[in-house]
Design an enzyme around this catalytic site. Structure first.
Site, PDB file in Angstrom:
ATOM      1  N   SER A   1       2.050 -10.224  -1.154  1.00  0.00           N
ATOM      2  CA  SER A   1       1.208  -8.735  -1.209  1.00  0.00           C
ATOM      3  C   SER A   1       1.772  -8.119   0.984  1.00  0.00           C
ATOM      4  CB  SER A   1      -0.026  -8.579  -1.597  1.00  0.00           C
ATOM      5  OG  SER A   1      -0.313  -8.939  -0.679  1.00  0.00           O
TER       6      SER A   1
ATOM      7  N   LYS B   1       1.190  -0.818   0.212  1.00  0.00           N
ATOM      8  CA  LYS B   1       0.028   0.081  -0.067  1.00  0.00           C
ATOM      9  C   LYS B   1       0.830   1.192   0.003  1.00  0.00           C
ATOM     10  CE  LYS B   1      -4.518  -1.400   1.554  1.00  0.00           C
ATOM     11  NZ  LYS B   1      -3.806  -3.163   2.126  1.00  0.00           N
TER      12      LYS B   1
ATOM     13  N   GLU C   1     -10.069   6.783   3.812  1.00  0.00           N
ATOM     14  CA  GLU C   1     -10.623   6.071   4.511  1.00  0.00           C
ATOM     15  C   GLU C   1      -9.767   4.849   4.977  1.00  0.00           C
ATOM     16  OE1 GLU C   1     -10.054   6.065   1.448  1.00  0.00           O
ATOM     17  OE2 GLU C   1      -9.712   3.557   1.367  1.00  0.00           O
TER      18      GLU C   1
HETATM   19  C1  PLP Z   1      -4.893  -4.000   1.623  1.00  0.00           C
HETATM   20  C2  PLP Z   1      -4.183  -5.323   1.271  1.00  0.00           C
HETATM   21  C3  PLP Z   1      -4.553  -6.130  -0.298  1.00  0.00           C
HETATM   22  C4  PLP Z   1      -5.904  -5.487  -0.419  1.00  0.00           C
HETATM   23  O1  PLP Z   1      -5.895  -4.547  -1.243  1.00  0.00           O
HETATM   24  P1  PLP Z   1      -5.753  -4.679  -2.851  1.00  0.00           P
HETATM   25  O2  PLP Z   1      -6.371  -3.522  -2.501  1.00  0.00           O
HETATM   26  O3  PLP Z   1      -6.861  -5.150  -3.629  1.00  0.00           O
HETATM   27  O4  PLP Z   1      -3.967  -5.050  -2.945  1.00  0.00           O
HETATM   28  C5  PLP Z   1      -3.830  -6.823  -0.041  1.00  0.00           C
HETATM   29  N1  PLP Z   1      -3.151  -6.924   0.914  1.00  0.00           N
HETATM   30  C6  PLP Z   1      -2.304  -6.392   1.889  1.00  0.00           C
HETATM   31  C7  PLP Z   1      -1.347  -6.986   2.545  1.00  0.00           C
HETATM   32  C8  PLP Z   1      -2.917  -5.633   1.794  1.00  0.00           C
HETATM   33  O5  PLP Z   1      -2.949  -4.936   3.214  1.00  0.00           O
END
Ligand code: PLP
Length: 387
Positions: free
Chosen positions: A371, A90, A112
Site C-alpha cells: 500500500s 491514498k 481529516e
Molecule cells: C493510510 C494507510 C493505510 C491504511 O488505510 P486503509 O484505508 O486501510 O488502506 C495503509 N497503508 C498505507 C501506506 C497508508 O498510508
C-alpha cells in the site's frame, strides 16, 4: 439484501447512514452527484488522465523472486502502490473525489487526518487543482507528526489542530463534519478511507478499485491465470477493498485482510455505530470505542469499513492479525531481500504472507498489496530497533 438497501449503502447489516438530518441532506446530494459522474465518460477520462500523468499509474506488479526463493513456497507478487506520487494508495481516492468536488462547484476542500498521510495526499491534489484546503487534525497528533504538518503547510494547506476530546483522529472527524454542515454550499469533505456514512465507502471503493483492475490484467499477462490469494493490510479498509474489488466475484481467490493484533477490529469487533455508519467496532467494557495503539499510524482506527465487516461475517474474506515483532521483521526482510522498504502498514500484509507462503505449493500465486513506501517510517523503526 434488497436492491433499495444496496443502493443506500448497506452491505448485509453494515453501512448505512446514521447522521443528523442537516448532514443527511448534504450526503444525499453527494450521492446523487457521485452516481451521476461515476459512469460519465468525460469524468472518467479526466480521472484516468491524472492517474497516468500525475500519480504515475499503472504501477507494476513486481515478481519478488528472491523472497519467493527464500520463503520456499507460493510465488510472491507485489502490487506497487508504494511507487505512486506521494508514496501510497491514498492519492487514487483523493484524485477521484477532488474531480467530483470540482464538478460540484466546491471551492474549499476539507479533510481529516490522523498521522497526516491522507492530509498530505489531499493537500497535494488541492495545490494542483487550486482549491482552498483545510485539514483537521487532533492537537495531540499535530505534535506527534510535526513534519507532516509542515509538509501540508508547504503544499498550501491550513492545518487546524483540534483540542477537543483526546485530540486524536476521532475528534478531527467530528470537527470536519461540523465544518461541512456549516459550509456545505461551497465545501467538499474529502474522506480518506472506506469508512463513514453512505456514500463514502462505496465511493472510496470505486476510486481504489483501479488497484485490482490493474493487478488482474497484470497477473493474466504474467501467469495466464488468477492468483490464489490477495493480501492487504486493513486500517479503515481502503487499500484492501481496492485490492480485492475485482476478485470478490472470483470464489477461487482467497481474500486476506491483515490487522495489527493491537487494533483487531475485524477479529474482535462487535456490530456498532461509529462515525455515522454501522460496522464491526472494538469496544471497551463501557461500550465506548476502544483506543487503539498500532505501531503503524495508518492502521490505528477502532472501526472498519462496512463491506469488510460484511465479508468477515459472511466468510468471503479472511481477516487475521500479526504482532509488532512480525511486522518489524517483515519490514527489514523485504528491504534486505528485494531492495524495497515498505510502509509499516504494508509490512503487516508482508508479515502474514511470510507465514502463509511456505505452507503452499510452488505453483500457487500470492499477490501482496504494497500500500505504501516506508520512507516515512524509517526514523521510527530506527528508534524501535535501537532501544
Ligand atoms: C493510510 C494507510 C493505510 C491504511 O488505510 P486503509 O484505508 O486501510 O488502506 C495503509 N497503508 C498505507 C501506506 C497508508 O498510508
Amino acid at each position: 439484501m434488497n436492491q433499495e438497501m444496496a443502493e443506500r449503502g448497506y452491505f448485509g447489516e453494515f453501512g448505512g447512514s446514521f447522521v443528523p438530518p442537516e448532514l443527511q441532506e448534504v450526503l444525499d446530494h453527494l450521492e446523487a452527484q457521485f452516481l451521476k459522474y461515476k459512469d460519465d465518460p468525460e469524468f472518467n477520462e479526466e480521472y484516468r488522465y491524472y492517474l497516468r500523468e500525475y500519480v504515475g499509474r499503472e504501477n507494476p506488479l513486481t515478481f519478488a523472486k528472491q523472497l519467493t526463493e527464500k520463503w520456499g513456497g507460493a510465488k510472491i507478487y507485489l502490487k506497487r502502490e508504494d511507487l505512486n506520487h506521494t508514496g501510497a494508495h491514498k492519492i487514487n481516492n483523493v484524485i477521484g473525489q477532488i474531480l467530483l468536488a470540482k464538478r460540484m462547484g466546491a471551492k474549499r476542500v476539507i479533510a481529516e487526518t490522523g498521522a497526516g498521510q491522507h492530509g498530505v495526499a489531499t493537500a497535494t491534489a488541492c495545490a494542483m487543482f487550486g482549491m482552498d484546503c483545510i485539514i483537521y487534525m487532533g492537537a495531540e497528533d499535530t505534535r506527534r507528526q510535526a513534519l507532516n504538518v509542515f509538509r501540508m503547510e508547504l503544499l498550501g494547506a491550513k492545518v487546524v489542530p483540534v483540542e477537543k476530546g483526546q485530540g486524536r483522529l476521532k475528534d478531527a472527524v467530528d470537527e470536519a463534519l461540523n465544518d461541512l454542515i456549516a459550509n456545505y454550499r461551497n465545501t467538499f469533505y474529502l474522506l480518506g478511507s472506506a469508512v463513514g456514512p453512505h456514500p463514502f465507502p462505496t465511493m472510496v471503493k470505486h476510486f481504489q478499485a483501479v488497484i485490482s483492475e490493474e493487478s488482474k490484467r497484470q497477473i493474466f499477462e504474467k501467469e495466464g491465470r488468477l492468483p490464489d490469494a490477495v493480501l492487504a493490510c486493513v486500517g479503515g479498509g481502503s487499500n484492501a477493498i481496492g485490492a480485492f474489488a475485482h476478485y470478490i466475484d472470483e470464489p477461487s481467490v482467497r481474500l486476506i485482510g491483515v490487522e495489527p493484533d493491537q487494533a483487531p477490529s475485524l477479529t474482535e469487533g462487535v456490530p456498532s455505530v461509529l462515525h455515522g455508519f454501522k460496522c464491526l467496532v472494538l469496544l471497551d467494557e463501557q461500550g465506548n470505542p476502544k483506543p487503539t495503539y498500532s505501531i503503524a499510524a495508518g492502521l490505528d482506527y477502532p472501526g472498519i469499513g462496512p463491506e469488510h465487516s460484511n465479508m468477515k461475517v459472511n466468510g468471503r474474506a479472511e481477516y487475521v492479525t500479526v504482532t509488532n515483532e512480525e511486522v518489524l521483521e517483515a519490514f527489514q526482510e523485504l528491504s534486505r531481500t528485494e531492495g524495497i522498504i515498505p510502509a509499516l502498514e504494508s509490512s503487516h500484509a508482508v508479515a502474514y504472507a511470510k507465514k502463509l507462503a511456505p505452507t503452499l505449493d510452488k505453483d500457487k500465486i500470492l499477490i501482496i498489496n504494497l500500500s505504501g513506501r516506508g520512507d516515512k517510517d524509517v526514523e521510527q523503526v530506527f528508534h524501535m530497533l535501537h532501544k
